[in-house]
Each structure stands twice: as structure tokens, then as C-alpha cells.
Design a protein around this motif. Structure first.
Motif, PDB file in Angstrom:
ATOM      1  N   UNK A  16       0.826  -1.206   0.000  1.00 21.58           N
ATOM      2  CA  UNK A  16       0.000   0.000   0.000  1.00 21.58           C
ATOM      3  C   UNK A  16       0.863   1.261   0.000  1.00 21.58           C
ATOM      4  N   UNK A  17       0.400   2.289  -0.670  1.00 25.93           N
ATOM      5  CA  UNK A  17       1.166   3.524  -0.743  1.00 25.93           C
ATOM      6  C   UNK A  17       1.110   4.306   0.570  1.00 25.93           C
ATOM      7  N   UNK A  18       0.075   4.056   1.373  1.00 26.38           N
ATOM      8  CA  UNK A  18      -0.024   4.718   2.676  1.00 26.38           C
ATOM      9  C   UNK A  18      -0.791   3.819   3.631  1.00 26.38           C
ATOM     10  N   UNK A  19      -0.660   4.086   4.913  1.00 29.34           N
ATOM     11  CA  UNK A  19      -1.367   3.299   5.918  1.00 29.34           C
ATOM     12  C   UNK A  19      -2.797   3.825   6.060  1.00 29.34           C
ATOM     13  N   UNK A  20      -3.689   2.952   6.495  1.00 28.87           N
ATOM     14  CA  UNK A  20      -5.082   3.334   6.683  1.00 28.87           C
ATOM     15  C   UNK A  20      -5.192   4.396   7.779  1.00 28.87           C
ATOM     16  N   UNK A  21      -6.079   5.341   7.595  1.00 30.59           N
ATOM     17  CA  UNK A  21      -6.253   6.400   8.595  1.00 30.59           C
ATOM     18  C   UNK A  21      -6.860   5.849   9.879  1.00 30.59           C
ATOM     19  N   UNK A  22      -7.580   4.721   9.789  1.00 28.52           N
ATOM     20  CA  UNK A  22      -8.204   4.127  10.965  1.00 28.52           C
ATOM     21  C   UNK A  22      -7.224   3.310  11.801  1.00 28.52           C
TER      22      UNK A  22
END
Length: 60
Positions: A16-22
Motif C-alpha cells: 500500500x502507498x499509505x497506511x489506513x487512517x483508521x
């Protein structure tokens, strides 16, 4: 070609390009400290087959 694996076909591991905000890092760390050792060192499911293949059953 299938025996050579994904890398030979020019594929790469998807990240993933970024981690989940949750994502809650504290809860993840607590789970790893408390629950993962119980799961990892707990009883093995000896009744479960080692393979889902119907044509090549698990040996055991």
C-alpha cells in the motif's frame, strides 16, 4: 512459466502507498503483546488438513 513464480513474470509484491487512517498503532502493539503469543504458542489444530487441494491430499 507458472513454475518460475511471479517475479519471473515481471510482477512485484504489492505494498500500500499509505497506511489506513483508521489504523491504531497502540491497539496493534497491545494485540501483538497479548494475543499473538497465545495464538502462536497455543494448541495446534491437528484435525485440520495441511492442504486444500482435492487432487493432492496432505501427508501427515
Amino acid at each position: 512459466m507458472l513454475d518460475a513464480g511471479p517475479a519471473a513474470a515481471g510482477w512485484s509484491v504489492q505494498v500500500p502507498s499509505r497506511k489506513a487512517t483508521e489504523r491504531d498503532e497502540e491497539k496493534i502493539a497491545a494485540w501483538k503483546d497479548e494475543q499473538w503469543p497465545v495464538i502462536k504458542n497455543g494448541p495446534r489444530r491437528t484435525w485440520a488438513p495441511g492442504s486444500a487441494s482435492r487432487t493432492k491430499p496432505a501427508r501427515g
